[in-house]
Design a protein around this motif. Structure first.
Motif, short mmCIF file in Angstrom:
data_model
loop_
_atom_site.label_atom_id
_atom_site.label_comp_id
_atom_site.label_asym_id
_atom_site.label_seq_id
_atom_site.Cartn_x
_atom_site.Cartn_y
_atom_site.Cartn_z
N VAL A 53 1.00 -1.76 0.29
CA VAL A 53 -0.24 -0.51 -0.23
C VAL A 53 1.24 0.81 0.40
CG1 VAL A 53 -1.97 1.61 1.54
CG2 VAL A 53 -1.92 -1.20 0.97
N SER A 54 1.98 1.07 0.96
CA SER A 54 2.99 2.45 0.59
C SER A 54 3.39 2.64 -0.86
CB SER A 54 4.14 2.10 2.26
OG SER A 54 3.87 2.03 3.10
N TYR A 55 3.56 1.59 -1.27
CA TYR A 55 4.36 2.03 -2.76
C TYR A 55 3.36 2.53 -3.48
CZ TYR A 55 6.27 -0.01 -7.29
OH TYR A 55 6.74 -0.30 -8.51
N LEU A 56 2.01 2.12 -3.77
CA LEU A 56 1.32 2.34 -4.79
C LEU A 56 0.42 3.53 -4.09
CD1 LEU A 56 -1.48 -0.97 -4.23
CD2 LEU A 56 0.22 0.22 -5.83
N LEU A 57 0.63 4.54 -2.48
CA LEU A 57 0.44 5.67 -2.08
C LEU A 57 1.56 6.14 -2.92
CD1 LEU A 57 -0.90 7.84 -0.32
CD2 LEU A 57 0.59 6.94 1.50
N VAL A 63 2.54 10.79 -9.53
CA VAL A 63 1.49 11.20 -10.52
C VAL A 63 0.82 12.51 -10.26
CG1 VAL A 63 -0.59 10.63 -11.89
CG2 VAL A 63 1.27 8.46 -11.24
N VAL A 64 0.64 12.69 -9.04
CA VAL A 64 0.02 13.98 -8.89
C VAL A 64 1.17 15.38 -8.72
CG1 VAL A 64 -1.08 15.68 -6.59
CG2 VAL A 64 -2.03 13.66 -7.34
N VAL A 114 -5.77 10.27 -2.68
CA VAL A 114 -4.13 10.62 -3.79
C VAL A 114 -5.13 9.61 -5.02
CG1 VAL A 114 -2.63 8.19 -3.82
CG2 VAL A 114 -2.16 11.12 -4.25
N LYS A 115 -5.63 8.67 -4.92
CA LYS A 115 -5.89 8.26 -5.87
C LYS A 115 -7.08 9.19 -6.57
CE LYS A 115 -9.76 5.89 -6.78
NZ LYS A 115 -11.42 6.51 -6.23
N ASP A 116 -7.99 9.77 -5.69
CA ASP A 116 -9.39 10.51 -5.64
C ASP A 116 -8.75 11.98 -6.96
OD1 ASP A 116 -10.98 8.82 -5.49
OD2 ASP A 116 -11.29 9.81 -2.65
N GLU A 117 -7.56 12.46 -5.89
CA GLU A 117 -6.81 13.61 -6.37
C GLU A 117 -7.08 13.42 -8.17
OE1 GLU A 117 -3.53 16.72 -5.18
OE2 GLU A 117 -4.16 14.93 -3.96
N ILE A 118 -6.22 12.40 -8.44
CA ILE A 118 -5.36 12.19 -9.87
C ILE A 118 -7.15 11.88 -11.14
CG2 ILE A 118 -4.47 9.93 -11.36
CD1 ILE A 118 -2.52 9.35 -8.62
N LEU A 121 -7.78 15.40 -11.12
CA LEU A 121 -6.38 16.36 -12.39
C LEU A 121 -6.57 15.68 -13.36
CD1 LEU A 121 -3.51 15.74 -9.82
CD2 LEU A 121 -4.76 17.79 -10.62
N ILE A 122 -7.09 13.97 -14.24
CA ILE A 122 -8.18 13.58 -15.00
C ILE A 122 -8.69 14.10 -15.67
CG2 ILE A 122 -8.45 11.22 -16.19
CD1 ILE A 122 -6.20 9.90 -14.60
N ASP A 123 -9.76 14.67 -14.98
CA ASP A 123 -11.13 15.02 -15.14
C ASP A 123 -11.18 16.77 -15.82
OD1 ASP A 123 -12.94 12.89 -14.95
OD2 ASP A 123 -13.82 13.61 -12.91
N GLU A 124 -9.63 17.58 -14.85
CA GLU A 124 -9.64 18.61 -15.95
C GLU A 124 -9.29 18.34 -17.23
OE1 GLU A 124 -7.98 20.17 -12.35
OE2 GLU A 124 -9.54 20.06 -11.58
N LEU A 125 -8.30 17.25 -17.83
CA LEU A 125 -7.09 16.90 -18.72
C LEU A 125 -8.30 17.02 -20.36
CD1 LEU A 125 -4.68 15.59 -17.44
CD2 LEU A 125 -4.68 18.07 -18.44
N THR A 126 -8.06 17.56 -21.07
CA THR A 126 -8.57 16.79 -22.76
C THR A 126 -8.14 15.26 -22.96
OG1 THR A 126 -6.77 18.39 -23.66
CG2 THR A 126 -9.04 19.40 -22.97
#
Length: 172
Positions: A53-57, A63-64, A114-118, A121-126
């Motif tokens: 989990v730490s690795y994924l975090l 990415v953020v 952090v997944k929700d933040e990603i 951020l994706i939602d704001e991109l085309t």
């Protein structure tokens, strides 16, 4: 699942693989999450579920950082400041250490955040921003995000299934 080629495919892959990951993580008895009994990210090492989990975090946090640095016009230091791509084992060890003070529930909460933040951020991109041009060498931004979110979630799911089977734990 195929490699995402569009924003909607990327968001679907993240959602699908993350939801499965969370169902597995929530099925693991908390007292087993610190056992170093899973194949580690470095050859001939073992790690715990909380290390996974730490690795994924850690990767999701990068990415953020990459996306927000790029949005500010700042250079992106891939994969991370002080690390080269051939030092990913050392970077994994750094992630384990970075989050070692968090309890398991806090790690899960941080990973979800952090997944929700990603996703935001994706939602704001085309689609064009994500897949229309190379971002890092030959890779598009969307592919770099996928490499470090949905793909590692799927890899973690496989690791968790194998670990659970070896430890007679049901993930259902």
């Amino acid at each position: 699942m195929n490699v995402p080629q569009t924003k909607s495919e990327l968001l679907l892959a993240i959602d699908k693989n993350f939801n499965k990951l969370m169902s597995y993580l929530n099925a693991i008895p908390p007292e087993l999450t610190s056992d170093n009994s899973m194949d580690g990210h470095c050859k001939d090492t073992e790690m715990s579920v909380r290390d996974l989990v730490s690795y994924l975090l850690g990767w999701n946090t990068l990415v953020v950082k990459w996306i927000t640095s790029d949005e500010k016009g700042l250079p992106v230091d891939f994969p991370e400041t002080g690390f080269k791509w051939n030092q990913l084992g050392l970077l994994a060890q750094k992630f384990y250490s970075d989050y070692s003070e968090l309890n398991y529930n806090a790690l899960i909460t941080e990973l979800e955040a952090v997944k929700d933040e990603i996703v935001k951020l994706i939602d704001e991109l085309t689609d064009d921003a994500l897949y229309g041009k190379p971002w890092y060498t030959k890779w598009t931004m969307g592919r770099m995000i996928s490499f470090n979110t949905s793909s590692p979630y799927a890899n973690a799911n496989g690791r968790l299934r194998k670990w659970a089977k070896n430890n007679n734990i049901s993930l259902k």
